[in-house]
Design an enzyme around this catalytic site. Structure first.
Site, PDB file in Angstrom:
ATOM      1  N   ALA A 119    -105.588  65.325 -11.708  1.00  0.00           N
ATOM      2  CA  ALA A 119    -104.662  65.582 -12.755  1.00  0.00           C
ATOM      3  C   ALA A 119    -105.215  66.931 -13.678  1.00  0.00           C
ATOM      4  O   ALA A 119    -104.673  67.719 -14.029  1.00  0.00           O
ATOM      5  CB  ALA A 119    -104.362  64.460 -13.519  1.00  0.00           C
ATOM      6  N   TYR A 177    -113.875  43.814 -23.319  1.00  0.00           N
ATOM      7  CA  TYR A 177    -112.986  45.164 -24.417  1.00  0.00           C
ATOM      8  C   TYR A 177    -114.083  45.943 -25.194  1.00  0.00           C
ATOM      9  O   TYR A 177    -113.906  46.957 -25.249  1.00  0.00           O
ATOM     10  CB  TYR A 177    -111.774  44.456 -25.087  1.00  0.00           C
ATOM     11  N   GLN A 195     -99.440  54.193 -20.137  1.00  0.00           N
ATOM     12  CA  GLN A 195     -99.881  52.840 -19.771  1.00  0.00           C
ATOM     13  C   GLN A 195    -101.223  52.747 -20.381  1.00  0.00           C
ATOM     14  O   GLN A 195    -101.780  51.551 -20.514  1.00  0.00           O
ATOM     15  CB  GLN A 195     -99.793  52.350 -18.417  1.00  0.00           C
ATOM     16  N   ASN A 196    -101.799  53.844 -20.769  1.00  0.00           N
ATOM     17  CA  ASN A 196    -103.382  53.559 -20.986  1.00  0.00           C
ATOM     18  C   ASN A 196    -103.469  52.957 -22.472  1.00  0.00           C
ATOM     19  O   ASN A 196    -102.754  53.544 -23.335  1.00  0.00           O
ATOM     20  CB  ASN A 196    -103.946  54.980 -20.884  1.00  0.00           C
ATOM     21  N   THR A 209    -101.075  56.985 -11.672  1.00  0.00           N
ATOM     22  CA  THR A 209    -100.616  55.572 -11.870  1.00  0.00           C
ATOM     23  C   THR A 209    -100.492  54.917 -10.539  1.00  0.00           C
ATOM     24  O   THR A 209     -99.670  55.662  -9.556  1.00  0.00           O
ATOM     25  CB  THR A 209     -99.669  55.323 -12.757  1.00  0.00           C
ATOM     26  N   ASP A 253    -106.129  53.949 -24.220  1.00  0.00           N
ATOM     27  CA  ASP A 253    -107.185  54.791 -24.845  1.00  0.00           C
ATOM     28  C   ASP A 253    -106.434  55.738 -25.816  1.00  0.00           C
ATOM     29  O   ASP A 253    -105.286  55.712 -25.771  1.00  0.00           O
ATOM     30  CB  ASP A 253    -108.090  55.610 -23.980  1.00  0.00           C
ATOM     31  N   HIS A 313     -98.581  49.752 -23.079  1.00  0.00           N
ATOM     32  CA  HIS A 313     -99.594  48.505 -23.191  1.00  0.00           C
ATOM     33  C   HIS A 313    -100.357  48.519 -24.088  1.00  0.00           C
ATOM     34  O   HIS A 313    -101.321  47.534 -24.007  1.00  0.00           O
ATOM     35  CB  HIS A 313    -100.388  48.770 -21.774  1.00  0.00           C
ATOM     36  N   CYS A 335    -103.723  38.985 -33.769  1.00  0.00           N
ATOM     37  CA  CYS A 335    -104.084  37.543 -33.653  1.00  0.00           C
ATOM     38  C   CYS A 335    -103.309  36.940 -32.568  1.00  0.00           C
ATOM     39  O   CYS A 335    -102.552  37.418 -32.050  1.00  0.00           O
ATOM     40  CB  CYS A 335    -103.258  36.669 -34.751  1.00  0.00           C
ATOM     41  N   GLU A 341    -103.977  60.182  -4.521  1.00  0.00           N
ATOM     42  CA  GLU A 341    -103.518  59.652  -3.407  1.00  0.00           C
ATOM     43  C   GLU A 341    -102.032  59.062  -3.389  1.00  0.00           C
ATOM     44  O   GLU A 341    -101.810  59.041  -4.556  1.00  0.00           O
ATOM     45  CB  GLU A 341    -104.387  58.467  -3.005  1.00  0.00           C
TER      46      GLU A 341
END
Ligand code: BJW
Length: 235
Positions: free
Chosen positions: A227, A65, A95-96, A184, A98, A113, A121, A211
């Site tokens: 995109a 990470y 869902q990213n 996605t 960033d 997410h 914690c 795709e």
């Protein structure tokens, strides 16, 4: 493209649902490609992004990470983020982990997410969180409240999604008449279930992906391509 433009023009409420492909043209590897780069070639992201993976080797997962934090800090929003941000009426469910939609100026962003900008914690009974400098990520360390490990504030496999984010996403999906599904694979649940939910209540589904994906069967329009090239033209 013409059909997609018409659907967007006729819509009162547009929601976007994005995945790693949205940030791919900024230089962030998609989740499926993430294990193909350098040191991480030997590790399966699907194993690192679990509680079991973290407990087996907390330093390894935390280092993964930290590398991703530094990678995200270095890159910029691409034309797809900017196009979404400029349409201030669009609610962005992502869902990213960033912050590229925020950096592009988007006001309405729901992170299903979690986010890489915070640590929390690892104990489910301790609610300690801490902001992280992504340019200079800290080392693995213990929670000052309870002594358990601190970990990125993201959702791993087998973990519940943040309740407030999920409720906000369901609310947005329930109101939209067009859902833009962007970059996605639509393989990870419950997030991918939002596409079926939108389809079931009559929203039109526009998919933008390089795709076909697991959601292709639900599409009213499927635009195959990048995109960052399609979205600025479309919206
Ligand atoms: C481009 C492009 C360009 C490239 N332009 N396109 C129901 C059915 C089956 C399974 C389950 C189920 N419910 C739950 C599960 C289990 C599990 C799951 O879904 N597993 C599947 C793999 C089968 N789900 C969970 O565990 C979830 N929790 C849960 O359900 O809790 C309830 C519960 C708890 C306890 C007990 C019982 C129930 C949690 C899922 C958390 C996912 N977390 C991750 C990691 C986040 C942190 C991190 O980033 O490190 O989230 S995994 C990873 O996948 C990440 C992503 O957000 C997520 C989705 O991936 P995404 O974004 O779609 O990326 P890719 O790489 O797969 O696809 C990229 C796409 O872009 C491709 O299609 C390319 O073609 C395209 N592309 N360039 C446009 N330029």
């Amino acid at each position: 493209m013409d059909k997609a433009r018409q659907l967007i023009q006729d819509a009162d409420c547009i929601v976007s649902f994005s995945g790693a492909g949205l940030s791919a043209e900024s230089g962030i590897p998609t989740f499926r490609d993430a294990g193909t780069d350098g040191f991480w070639t030997n590790y399966d992201p699907q194993q690192l992004a679990t509680q079991e993976g973290f407990l087996a080797d907390p330093s390894l997962v935390y280092r993964w990470y930290s590398d991703r934090r530094q990678g995200i800090a270095k890159v910029k929003p691409n034309p797809a983020h900017i196009a979404l941000a400029q349409r201030t009426d669009i609610i962005n469910i992502t869902q990213n982990i960033d912050d590229l939609l925020h950096r592009a100026g988007a006001q309405q962003v729901i992170h299903l997410h979690g986010t890489i900008k915070t640590d929390k914690c690892n104990s489910s009974s301790c609610h300690y969180t801490e902001d992280v400098d992504v340019n200079n990520p800290p080392e693995l360390r213990r929670c000052p409240m309870c002594g358990d490990w601190l970990r990125p504030d993201v959702v791993w496999f087998g973990e519940m999604l943040p309740m407030a984010a999920w409720a906000a996403a369901e609310n947005a999906i329930g109101r939209c008449d067009v859902l833009l599904v962007i970059g996605t694979s639509a393989e990870v649940y419950p997030a991918a279930g939002l596409i079926q939910m939108a389809h079931s209540h009559g929203a039109r589904i526009i998919i933008i992906n390089t795709e076909p994906s697991a959601a292709s069967g639900l599409a009213d329009v499927e635009l195959i391509g990048k995109a960052g090239e399609i979205l600025p033209d479309l919206i």
